[in-house]
Design a protein around this motif. Structure first.
Motif, mmCIF file in Angstrom:
data_model
loop_
_atom_site.group_PDB
_atom_site.id
_atom_site.type_symbol
_atom_site.label_atom_id
_atom_site.label_comp_id
_atom_site.label_asym_id
_atom_site.label_seq_id
_atom_site.Cartn_x
_atom_site.Cartn_y
_atom_site.Cartn_z
ATOM 1 N N ALA A 38 0.828 -1.209 0.000
ATOM 2 C CA ALA A 38 0.000 0.000 0.000
ATOM 3 C C ALA A 38 0.860 1.257 0.000
ATOM 4 C CB ALA A 38 -0.935 -0.007 1.215
ATOM 5 N N ILE A 39 1.940 1.236 0.765
ATOM 6 C CA ILE A 39 2.829 2.395 0.804
ATOM 7 C C ILE A 39 3.521 2.568 -0.547
ATOM 8 C CG2 ILE A 39 4.970 3.275 1.828
ATOM 9 C CD1 ILE A 39 3.982 2.071 4.477
ATOM 10 N N GLY A 40 3.931 1.470 -1.151
ATOM 11 C CA GLY A 40 4.590 1.555 -2.447
ATOM 12 C C GLY A 40 3.688 2.095 -3.534
ATOM 13 N N ILE A 41 2.494 1.562 -3.617
ATOM 14 C CA ILE A 41 1.558 2.009 -4.656
ATOM 15 C C ILE A 41 1.059 3.420 -4.361
ATOM 16 C CG2 ILE A 41 -0.702 1.553 -5.686
ATOM 17 C CD1 ILE A 41 -0.091 -1.451 -5.221
ATOM 18 N N GLY A 42 0.704 3.661 -3.096
ATOM 19 C CA GLY A 42 0.222 4.996 -2.720
ATOM 20 C C GLY A 42 1.308 6.050 -2.826
ATOM 21 N N GLY A 43 2.525 5.690 -2.463
ATOM 22 C CA GLY A 43 3.627 6.636 -2.563
ATOM 23 C C GLY A 43 3.954 6.988 -3.999
ATOM 24 N N ASP A 44 3.911 5.994 -4.877
ATOM 25 C CA ASP A 44 4.172 6.252 -6.293
ATOM 26 C C ASP A 44 3.130 7.199 -6.876
ATOM 27 O OD1 ASP A 44 5.274 5.889 -8.936
ATOM 28 O OD2 ASP A 44 3.606 4.502 -9.322
ATOM 29 N N ALA A 45 1.875 6.879 -6.641
ATOM 30 C CA ALA A 45 0.806 7.747 -7.156
ATOM 31 C C ALA A 45 0.829 9.112 -6.475
ATOM 32 C CB ALA A 45 -0.554 7.076 -6.943
ATOM 33 N N GLY A 46 1.182 9.144 -5.184
ATOM 34 C CA GLY A 46 1.217 10.402 -4.457
ATOM 35 C C GLY A 46 2.316 11.335 -4.933
ATOM 36 N N ALA A 92 3.659 16.193 -7.670
ATOM 37 C CA ALA A 92 4.505 16.907 -8.634
ATOM 38 C C ALA A 92 3.649 17.771 -9.560
ATOM 39 C CB ALA A 92 5.330 15.922 -9.445
ATOM 40 N N GLN A 93 2.448 17.304 -9.870
ATOM 41 C CA GLN A 93 1.568 18.072 -10.757
ATOM 42 C C GLN A 93 0.830 19.174 -10.003
ATOM 43 O OE1 GLN A 93 -0.986 15.241 -12.628
ATOM 44 N NE2 GLN A 93 0.625 14.457 -13.979
ATOM 45 N N ARG A 133 -0.663 21.032 -3.777
ATOM 46 C CA ARG A 133 -1.646 20.959 -2.693
ATOM 47 C C ARG A 133 -1.960 19.518 -2.291
ATOM 48 N NH1 ARG A 133 -6.800 24.320 -4.177
ATOM 49 N NH2 ARG A 133 -7.497 22.831 -2.633
ATOM 50 N N MET A 134 -1.618 18.564 -3.130
ATOM 51 C CA MET A 134 -1.906 17.156 -2.860
ATOM 52 C C MET A 134 -0.962 16.550 -1.820
ATOM 53 S SD MET A 134 -4.494 16.236 -4.633
ATOM 54 C CE MET A 134 -4.394 14.487 -4.609
ATOM 55 N N TYR A 135 0.077 17.271 -1.438
ATOM 56 C CA TYR A 135 1.097 16.718 -0.548
ATOM 57 C C TYR A 135 0.517 16.275 0.796
ATOM 58 C CZ TYR A 135 5.351 16.266 2.159
ATOM 59 O OH TYR A 135 6.333 15.787 2.961
ATOM 60 N N ILE A 136 -0.323 17.079 1.406
ATOM 61 C CA ILE A 136 -0.904 16.742 2.717
ATOM 62 C C ILE A 136 -1.764 15.488 2.620
ATOM 63 C CG2 ILE A 136 -2.392 17.582 4.587
ATOM 64 C CD1 ILE A 136 0.216 19.055 4.398
ATOM 65 N N GLY A 137 -2.551 15.384 1.569
ATOM 66 C CA GLY A 137 -3.376 14.194 1.382
ATOM 67 C C GLY A 137 -2.543 12.943 1.193
ATOM 68 N N VAL A 138 -1.441 13.074 0.474
ATOM 69 C CA VAL A 138 -0.553 11.926 0.254
ATOM 70 C C VAL A 138 0.061 11.473 1.573
ATOM 71 C CG1 VAL A 138 1.604 11.221 -0.846
ATOM 72 C CG2 VAL A 138 -0.064 12.538 -2.124
#
Length: 80
Positions: free
Chosen positions: A18-26, A31-32, A35-40
């Motif tokens: 989960a960390i690997g997949i979530g971290g990759d997508a996060g 990067a795009q 603001r998504m950093y906190i959610g990740v």
């Protein structure tokens, strides 16, 4: 012992995936859009909690059972 080991190991494996997949997508989404950093970070914290819960359940499984009683069978009990 086997159940506790499997519980701890498989929950650690699931948390790692989960960390690997979530971290990759996060990382890609952060990067795009920064603001998504906190959610990740929150998603990764909850993914890490999977391993912690598995370890706690493994410790509970290793503990003594309060309803289990040891019964000794004497040879005279086996006679008819």
């Amino acid at each position: 012992d086997l159940a506790a080991g499997l519980c701890c190991g498989l929950s650690g494996l699931a948390a790692g995936m989960a960390i690997g997949i979530g971290g990759d997508a996060g990382v890609r989404s952060a990067a795009q859009q920064p603001r998504m950093y906190i959610g990740v970070v929150l998603i990764l914290i909850f993914a890490e909690a999977l391993a912690l819960f598995g370890m706690i359940i493994g410790i509970v499984l290793m503990g003594p059972s309060p309803t289990c009683k040891v019964v000794t069978v004497k040879p005279e009990m086996l006679t008819i």
